[in-house]
Structures are given as C-alpha cells and as structure tokens.
Design a protein around this motif. Structure first.
Motif, PDB file in Angstrom:
ATOM      1  N   ILE A 148       0.859  -1.180   0.000  1.00 37.96           N
ATOM      2  CA  ILE A 148       0.000   0.000   0.000  1.00 37.96           C
ATOM      3  C   ILE A 148       0.895   1.230   0.000  1.00 37.96           C
ATOM      4  N   PRO A 149       0.888   2.013  -1.066  1.00 39.09           N
ATOM      5  CA  PRO A 149       1.712   3.225  -1.110  1.00 39.09           C
ATOM      6  C   PRO A 149       1.406   4.147   0.066  1.00 39.09           C
ATOM      7  N   GLY A 150       2.453   4.727   0.626  1.00 39.77           N
ATOM      8  CA  GLY A 150       2.272   5.668   1.724  1.00 39.77           C
ATOM      9  C   GLY A 150       2.358   5.051   3.099  1.00 39.77           C
ATOM     10  N   ILE A 151       2.373   3.724   3.195  1.00 39.19           N
ATOM     11  CA  ILE A 151       2.544   3.061   4.484  1.00 39.19           C
ATOM     12  C   ILE A 151       3.997   2.610   4.588  1.00 39.19           C
ATOM     13  N   ASP A 152       4.681   3.104   5.608  1.00 41.13           N
ATOM     14  CA  ASP A 152       6.129   2.938   5.713  1.00 41.13           C
ATOM     15  C   ASP A 152       6.484   1.638   6.426  1.00 41.13           C
TER      16      ASP A 152
END
Length: 338
Positions: A148-152
């Motif tokens: 998921i883009p944006g989850i580090d």
C-alpha cells in the motif's frame, strides 16, 4: 519528544484510548480513532519503541494474511512462509482475505487480538485505514507481493517489468501484433503495475493497446472467462491474450475452448504467475514466474528482523519468462521459483 499523555490531551481522550487506537483494538469508535491519529500526526509522536515495550512476552507466532488461498501462487507462498518461519522458531496463523478488504481487516484484528509477534500481509486493496493504524501502532508488519503506497513498512515483492517486456518481445517475434491483457483490480499495486508494464513494452515495439484489448478482471477465473468472451466477440479479436494472473488465465483458456478455438493455432495465451499446473494443461501455458520461495523467505526474515529490533530493507527480486507451447514458441518448460 511527545508522550502518550500528550497525545491523549491533544485528542481529548484518555491515555488508555490512545493505547487501544495504537494497538488497533476494535472497541474504539471511529471518531476517537480519527482524533487520536490526527494528534499523533500533529505531535510527531512515534510509538514504535513504546508499543514494543508494552509486550510482556513474545508468542513466537506470526500472522500471514493472503489475498486468496485458492490461488496456487498464494498457496505456494504460504507454504514457503511457514517453512522459513518454522526454521526460525516461529509458528504461522494464516488468514484468507478472498480478495475482500473487509475479510482482510477481520483477520488482521483477530491476529492482533491473539498477540502475534508480527504480520505478513498481501493487501487485498490499497486503502485500508486499519492497515495504516497497524503500521502506526508499532506492530511489526511486512508487505509481501502487494503493498500500500504511503505506508512505511518493508515490502518484499517481485518486479515483473523485465519479464513482461521479454514476453511482449517474444510474441512480437512470432508475428503477433494484436495483444490483449486481462488486468487485475485497479485497487491493487500488482493490478496496476502489470498493465503499465504491458503497455510500455508494447509502446516500445510500436504496438498500440486499444481500450477494447484491456479486459478488467479480479484475479479470479470467472473474470478471465468474461474478459476473454468480450475479446472474442470483437470484430477483430486479439491474436494473444495475456492474463495478469494464473486463475484468470485458466478462465481465459475455458472461454477459448468453449468457442471451439485452439491454443496457440487460433489464439495464443500467456499468464503472469507460473504454477505447477501449467505444465499439465494442453498446451502447457507460457508464464511469467515469480521466485515464490525466495520471496517468502525474504519476507519472513524481514519480519523477524523487525520483531528483534533491527531495521530491514525492502526487497525486490526479478521475475522471469518461461516459454511454453501456448504462445506458439519453442518451450523451455521450466519453473524458476525453486
């Protein structure tokens, strides 16, 4: 540095409520959750170390939430995850999301309630608020295959761009010019990535990809059948169908046979995600093979590193093309994930 009490004061809730939000407890209201997460962001609070210290003991148990247990790719992935986890002294509890975000979140809540030491997740979509909460809570988590883009958090995945380019070049070399794709869900990273890789590979060879040659699938066999039925109903059907996963490829094969057509004589077929079954179909199916065993092992090791306080890097491994008779070329008839 902000404390949990500072977050509680900023959000207007108790410290216990902040703790429940950061640990993804289902009893917290959506309003309280939103306020706490806003306070966390505003104060720059980083709960990871605190969250880990709240653990009184490790359970030596990992959670694995996969997108679809009926998909042979994920079945193999789960097998190798369990094998590597066992070698490192962990047990694994598996949850099957069945490509449903709500079921995915149910499994994640259940696994956290069972106090697993860490999570491996192949997200069913790209917008789960719960997944973001879990990442903020400090629960060790690694994305595998999808992300998921944006989850580090660390991501362990295969890059199929080069293999897709090889596939398109192979098909082009055989004289095919009308190539169609059955895409996966746009809400998944793999669904988008494979379509774009296919489009770019075709553009590189001066080939067009009309909208009519992009079928929308959901990584299930039935959607592969529907998309292929649509292709075959066109005034100028494609010469090749490329399915963006193995189950959709099997659905495409069913539709082609139902029309009395032969693969590859009448229409060629290829798939993303090689599986053992593909050598036994008639004809054997050309596929892009992901290094499933290596992905599983890397994901488990990355999660173990997080649990033990180390900082792992994301891992990207190359996929490769395996040519078989369904595309009409000379077969290599090999698997590459062992």
């Amino acid at each position: 540095m902000a404390s949990i009490k500072d977050v509680a004061a900023e959000a207007g809730v108790s410290a216990a409520t902040v703790s429940r939000v950061l640990n993804s407890h289902p009893s917290v209201s959506e309003e309280a959750r939103t306020r706490v997460l806003a306070a966390v962001e505003a104060l720059g609070y980083r709960p990871n170390a605190v969250a880990r210290s709240l653990r009184t003991a490790q359970t030596r148990t990992l959670g694995l939430v996969i997108s679809d247990v009926l998909n042979p790719y994920f079945t193999e992935l789960a097998r190798f995850v369990e094998e590597e986890a066992r070698a490192l002294g962990y047990s694994v509890i598996i949850g099957n999301a069945d490509e449903r975000p709500d079921l995915q979140d149910h499994h994640i809540r259940t696994l956290i309630d069972r106090r697993i030491d860490g999570l491996l997740v192949s997200p069913a979509d790209g917008g789960s608020p719960l997944m973001r909460d879990v990442a903020l809570s400090g629960t060790p988590m690694v994305f595998v295959d999808r992300w998921i883009p944006g989850i580090d958090v660390p991501v362990v995945r295969a890059d199929g761009t080069g293999a897709v380019k090889d596939l398109v070049a192979h098909l082009h070399g055989l004289g095919h010019r009308r190539l169609a794709i059955i895409a996966g869900p746009a809400a998944t990273t793999t669904g988008n990535e494979r379509v774009e890789a296919f489009r770019e590979a075709m553009q590189g060879l001066g080939l067009a990809l009309p909208d009519a040659y992009i079928g929308q699938g959901d990584f299930q066999a039935a959607s592969g059948r529907r998309a292929t039925e649509g292709f075959l109903a066109l005034a100028e059907p494609p010469e090749v169908v490329f399915a963006a996963d193995n189950l959709m490829a099997l659905g495409a094969l069913d539709a082609i046979r139902a029309h009395g057509l032969r693969v590859p004589d009448d229409i060629a077929l290829a798939a993303f995600d090689d599986i053992p079954w593909f050598v036994h179909t008639d004809p054997p199916i050309t596929a892009i093979a992901q290094p499933t065993a290596d992905l599983a092992r890397a994901a488990v090791r990355a999660l173990a590193d997080l649990i033990e306080g180390r900082t792992p890097q994301s891992v990207t491994l190359p996929a490769r093309l395996v040519v078989r008779r369904s595309s009409g070329g000379a077969a290599t008839n090999q698997r590459s994930d062992r």
